[in-house]
Design a protein around this motif. Structure first.
Motif, mmCIF file in Angstrom:
data_model
loop_
_atom_site.group_PDB
_atom_site.id
_atom_site.type_symbol
_atom_site.label_atom_id
_atom_site.label_comp_id
_atom_site.label_asym_id
_atom_site.label_seq_id
_atom_site.Cartn_x
_atom_site.Cartn_y
_atom_site.Cartn_z
ATOM 1 N N SER A 76 29.621 -45.881 -70.127
ATOM 2 C CA SER A 76 29.753 -47.152 -70.832
ATOM 3 C C SER A 76 30.919 -47.940 -70.214
ATOM 4 C CB SER A 76 30.014 -46.824 -72.297
ATOM 5 O OG SER A 76 30.441 -47.945 -72.945
ATOM 6 N N MET A 77 30.716 -49.217 -69.964
ATOM 7 C CA MET A 77 31.767 -50.011 -69.307
ATOM 8 C C MET A 77 32.017 -51.327 -70.034
ATOM 9 S SD MET A 77 31.020 -49.499 -65.270
ATOM 10 C CE MET A 77 31.009 -47.856 -64.554
ATOM 11 N N LYS A 78 33.262 -51.775 -70.007
ATOM 12 C CA LYS A 78 33.599 -53.091 -70.577
ATOM 13 C C LYS A 78 34.170 -54.012 -69.507
ATOM 14 C CE LYS A 78 33.632 -53.611 -75.355
ATOM 15 N NZ LYS A 78 32.174 -53.555 -75.393
ATOM 16 N N CYS A 79 35.269 -53.563 -68.832
ATOM 17 C CA CYS A 79 35.934 -54.487 -67.903
ATOM 18 C C CYS A 79 35.383 -54.364 -66.475
ATOM 19 C CB CYS A 79 37.456 -54.253 -67.909
ATOM 20 S SG CYS A 79 37.969 -52.709 -67.152
ATOM 21 N N GLY A 80 35.081 -53.158 -66.037
ATOM 22 C CA GLY A 80 34.570 -52.945 -64.678
ATOM 23 C C GLY A 80 35.660 -52.897 -63.616
ATOM 24 N N VAL A 81 36.917 -53.082 -64.020
ATOM 25 C CA VAL A 81 37.994 -53.161 -63.015
ATOM 26 C C VAL A 81 39.170 -52.222 -63.324
ATOM 27 C CG1 VAL A 81 37.453 -55.485 -62.221
ATOM 28 C CG2 VAL A 81 38.963 -55.201 -64.188
ATOM 29 N N GLY A 82 38.932 -51.181 -64.091
ATOM 30 C CA GLY A 82 39.976 -50.185 -64.281
ATOM 31 C C GLY A 82 41.026 -50.547 -65.306
ATOM 32 N N LEU A 83 40.702 -51.382 -66.281
ATOM 33 C CA LEU A 83 41.706 -51.802 -67.263
ATOM 34 C C LEU A 83 41.490 -51.235 -68.658
ATOM 35 C CD1 LEU A 83 42.032 -55.588 -66.316
ATOM 36 C CD2 LEU A 83 43.677 -53.760 -65.855
ATOM 37 N N CYS A 84 40.238 -51.118 -69.093
ATOM 38 C CA CYS A 84 39.990 -50.863 -70.519
ATOM 39 C C CYS A 84 39.864 -49.386 -70.868
ATOM 40 C CB CYS A 84 38.742 -51.615 -70.983
ATOM 41 S SG CYS A 84 37.202 -50.903 -70.341
ATOM 42 N N GLY A 85 39.523 -48.548 -69.904
ATOM 43 C CA GLY A 85 39.386 -47.114 -70.166
ATOM 44 C C GLY A 85 38.045 -46.691 -70.748
ATOM 45 N N HIS A 86 37.117 -47.615 -70.959
ATOM 46 C CA HIS A 86 35.829 -47.247 -71.555
ATOM 47 C C HIS A 86 35.047 -46.243 -70.716
ATOM 48 C CE1 HIS A 86 36.130 -50.316 -74.633
ATOM 49 N NE2 HIS A 86 35.020 -49.839 -75.150
ATOM 50 N N CYS A 87 35.233 -46.297 -69.395
ATOM 51 C CA CYS A 87 34.370 -45.511 -68.506
ATOM 52 C C CYS A 87 35.042 -44.219 -68.076
ATOM 53 C CB CYS A 87 34.051 -46.338 -67.267
ATOM 54 S SG CYS A 87 35.539 -46.686 -66.321
ATOM 55 N N GLN A 88 36.068 -43.787 -68.816
ATOM 56 C CA GLN A 88 36.873 -42.667 -68.343
ATOM 57 C C GLN A 88 36.084 -41.358 -68.319
ATOM 58 O OE1 GLN A 88 40.540 -42.356 -70.470
ATOM 59 N NE2 GLN A 88 41.532 -41.194 -68.847
HETATM 60 S S1 FES Z 1 35.098 -50.238 -67.526
HETATM 61 FE FE1 FES Z 1 37.117 -50.692 -68.091
HETATM 62 S S2 FES Z 1 38.239 -49.119 -67.096
HETATM 63 FE FE2 FES Z 1 36.231 -48.837 -66.360
#
Ligand code: FES
Ligand SMILES: Cc1cc2nc3c(=O)[nH]c(=O)nc-3n(C[C@H](O)[C@H](O)[C@H](O)COP(=O)(O)OP(=O)(O)OC[C@H]3O[C@@H](n4cnc5c(N)ncnc54)[C@H](O)[C@@H]3O)c2cc1C
Length: 305
Positions: free
Chosen positions: A266-278
């Protein structure tokens, strides 16, 4: 809970080789805000199967088309509905129009596949690591995929076919749920006929009288004719299928760092900021989505990661 690592944000067109981490990538000066979508116009929507459609997009501005590498994804924004990560399915050497093949599974994907020609949608990216198929030069190449997983692999297949003589045997092992769900069927026949690709297809379930193979795609891996010691594999599909295919490839002797998988989170920002895809210490949006099995194996064998 695991420690949360905050990597440097990736530039919108930054690519990182599979297996290295974004934190080790040089910080680029951002001249474009990677969180702001660029406007694109839907020029065509092609229905591929019952629930899967390919969107062709052209920029709404006069800027050049998006330069991407095979395996990268964008964040597609259906205005007023939401934003989702979708792999680019087009040919990296012909970046326009921009192609995405999308399975209609929920609100945002439905809005995207139902967009009429002329509709504007937002595109952020491209993001993430690439398949880096050049690393397989001189090897037998095996693509293993199921269902919609063929879409993220298509740019890598086209890269290999664009330089066909640089590789040994090329195999495409493809599984779909039913014969009606086979994606890019005509194109797979063309690759077999014109590009010396050994295409093997199987379906999980078939109607009475079906003449093709029935069974799981992972069963094809055990019998596929290639040299495992000189093999390089690219695998994309549901996680359970990728784990089984990677195990089977490794047990035949393919080196684990020469088996690459594309992970979905699952992704929100796509650029390593939000942590959703950890995924434990990895952020799939910047460290992935393409990663070597040597790095993924310990993570894939732990449930709920
Ligand atoms: S989608 Fe936000 S850190 Fe990967
Ligand atoms: C790097 C990456 C590349 C992707 N490439 C493609 C692609 O080329 N084509 C394509 O059709 N889809 C792709 N996906 C999956 C796509 O992002 C999800 O199907 C989409 O986010 C679903 O959103 P929705 O609002 O339509 O449905 P939702 O209502 O959000 O979800 C519908 C169903 O899909 C599941 N789901 C939602 N997001 C994901 C996800 N990220 N991974 C796995 N399951 C999910 C949900 O659990 C639910 O069961 C990719 C995902 C990632 C992370």
């Amino acid at each position: 809970m695991d420690d949360i690592r905050i990597p440097e944000p990736a530039a919108p067109d930054a690519t990182v080789a599979p297996g290295s981490t974004a934190a080790s990538a040089p910080m680029a000066l951002l001249d474009v805000d990677p969180m702001v979508p660029r406007r694109y116009v839907v020029t065509r929507v092609r229905q591929d199967t019952r629930d899967t459609f390919t969107l062709l997009l052209d920029p709404a501005d006069c800027e050049p088309p998006l330069d991407f590498k095979a395996g990268q994804f964008t964040m597609l924004h259906a205005f007023g509905v939401g934003e989702v990560p979708i792999s680019i399915s087009g040919d990296p050497s012909h970046p326009a129009p921009l192609e995405h093949t999308i399975r209609n599974v929920g609100a945002v994907t439905r809005a995207l596949v139902e967009a009429a020609p002329g509709t504007e949608i937002g595109v952020r990216g491209p993001f993430g690591t690439s398949w880096a198929v050049d690393d397989a030069t001189g090897h037998d190449v095996v693509f293993v995929t199921g269902g919609i997983g063929l879409a993220p692999l298509r740019p890598a297949i086209l890269d290999v076919l664009g330089n066909r003589d640089a590789y040994g045997k090329v195999l495409l092992l493809y599984g779909s749920r039913t014969p009606d769900d086979i994606l890019y069927g005509h194109e797979m026949h063309r690759w077999a006929d014109l590009n010396d690709v050994n295409v093997q297809m199987t379906v999980d379930n078939a109607p009475y009288g079906y003449k093709g193979k029935v069974g799981f795609v992972t069963e094809l891996v055990a019998r596929a004719g290639f040299d495992p010691r000189n093999g390089f594999a690219f695998v994309c599909g549901p996680e359970v299928m990728m784990r089984s295919a990677a195990n089977s490839l490794a047990s035949r002797g393919v080196a684990k760092d020469k088996i690459r998988l594309s992970m979905e989170r699952s992704m929100k920002c796509g650029v390593g900021l939000c942590g959703h895809c950890q995924l434990r210490e990895l952020f799939v949006c910047v460290d992935g989505p393409v990663l070597p099995y040597s790095q993924l194996e310990p993570l894939m064998n732990v449930r709920e990661l």
